[in-house]
Design a protein around this motif. Structure first.
Motif, PDB file in Angstrom:
ATOM      1  N   LEU A 101      16.828 -31.638  -8.206  1.00  0.00           N
ATOM      2  CA  LEU A 101      17.759 -31.106  -9.524  1.00  0.00           C
ATOM      3  C   LEU A 101      17.261 -29.802 -10.011  1.00  0.00           C
ATOM      4  N   ARG A 154      25.204 -37.013 -17.404  1.00  0.00           N
ATOM      5  CA  ARG A 154      25.529 -38.158 -16.718  1.00  0.00           C
ATOM      6  C   ARG A 154      26.545 -38.048 -15.657  1.00  0.00           C
ATOM      7  N   ILE A 214      19.949 -43.559 -14.241  1.00  0.00           N
ATOM      8  CA  ILE A 214      20.758 -42.196 -14.344  1.00  0.00           C
ATOM      9  C   ILE A 214      20.549 -41.664 -15.794  1.00  0.00           C
ATOM     10  N   SER A 232      21.468 -42.011  -4.581  1.00  0.00           N
ATOM     11  CA  SER A 232      20.883 -42.910  -5.132  1.00  0.00           C
ATOM     12  C   SER A 232      21.305 -44.381  -4.434  1.00  0.00           C
ATOM     13  N   GLU A 246      14.416 -35.639  -9.242  1.00  0.00           N
ATOM     14  CA  GLU A 246      14.132 -34.611 -10.363  1.00  0.00           C
ATOM     15  C   GLU A 246      13.674 -33.273  -9.861  1.00  0.00           C
ATOM     16  N   LEU A 270      23.120 -35.500  -4.323  1.00  0.00           N
ATOM     17  CA  LEU A 270      22.465 -36.394  -4.905  1.00  0.00           C
ATOM     18  C   LEU A 270      22.559 -37.704  -4.250  1.00  0.00           C
ATOM     19  N   THR A 284      16.167 -34.138 -16.780  1.00  0.00           N
ATOM     20  CA  THR A 284      16.786 -32.759 -16.112  1.00  0.00           C
ATOM     21  C   THR A 284      17.488 -32.187 -17.186  1.00  0.00           C
ATOM     22  N   LEU A 340      17.051 -40.102 -15.573  1.00  0.00           N
ATOM     23  CA  LEU A 340      17.292 -38.797 -14.925  1.00  0.00           C
ATOM     24  C   LEU A 340      17.882 -37.741 -15.532  1.00  0.00           C
ATOM     25  N   ALA A 341      18.963 -38.199 -16.274  1.00  0.00           N
ATOM     26  CA  ALA A 341      19.599 -37.064 -17.216  1.00  0.00           C
ATOM     27  C   ALA A 341      18.855 -36.533 -18.240  1.00  0.00           C
ATOM     28  N   TYR A 384      27.512 -34.937  -8.734  1.00  0.00           N
ATOM     29  CA  TYR A 384      26.546 -34.381  -7.593  1.00  0.00           C
ATOM     30  C   TYR A 384      26.448 -35.735  -6.526  1.00  0.00           C
ATOM     31  N   GLU A 385      26.303 -36.901  -6.924  1.00  0.00           N
ATOM     32  CA  GLU A 385      26.347 -38.027  -5.966  1.00  0.00           C
ATOM     33  C   GLU A 385      27.770 -38.168  -5.402  1.00  0.00           C
ATOM     34  N   LEU A 433      25.658 -35.692 -12.817  1.00  0.00           N
ATOM     35  CA  LEU A 433      24.764 -36.382 -11.824  1.00  0.00           C
ATOM     36  C   LEU A 433      25.715 -37.493 -10.984  1.00  0.00           C
TER      37      LEU A 433
END
Length: 117
Positions: free
Chosen positions: A46, A14, A3, A28, A43, A26, A10, A6-7, A20-21, A17
């Motif tokens: 997003l 966090r 995470i 994971s 990526e 999103l 993008t 990815l943070a 979104y999850e 993210l």
């Protein structure tokens, strides 16, 4: 990727993210140590989400249409149709706001601006 990476890639937090999850935007998988592991395609997805938001699409619209578009052979035409629909909504809202503005402007300087016009 985890995470934090990815943070960083993008520019999203966090918390965003994770949100979104939770909402299904999103996906994971969990590693044995409990860490989130996001696929490489997260990526570009997003970036798509951020661009769509900037164009006025809600997260619900993005979630719904993103799934539709990813499976569509005519994705470019479908996306253009979504843009046309969004433009029509904006035009309708603009007309509503113009009427509201005219109503408010007509009430300025009247003795009782809240009385029915």
């Amino acid at each position: 990727m985890r995470i934090g990476e990815l943070a960083e890639r993008t520019g999203l937090s966090r918390d965003t993210l994770r949100f979104y999850e939770r909402t299904g935007l999103l996906v994971s998988r969990r590693l044995p140590n409990g860490y989130r592991d996001f696929p490489p395609e997260a990526e570009p997805w997003l970036r798509y989400v951020r661009t769509a938001q900037a164009l006025g699409f809600s997260l619900a619209e993005i979630a719904r249409t993103g799934a539709e578009l990813s499976a569509a052979p005519d994705a470019a035409e479908r996306l253009s149709e979504l843009f046309r629909e969004k433009i029509a909504l904006i035009d309708a809202r603009t007309a509503e706001l113009a009427a509201l503005r005219a109503d408010l402007a007509g009430r300025v300087g009247t003795g009782c601006p809240l009385a029915p016009a």
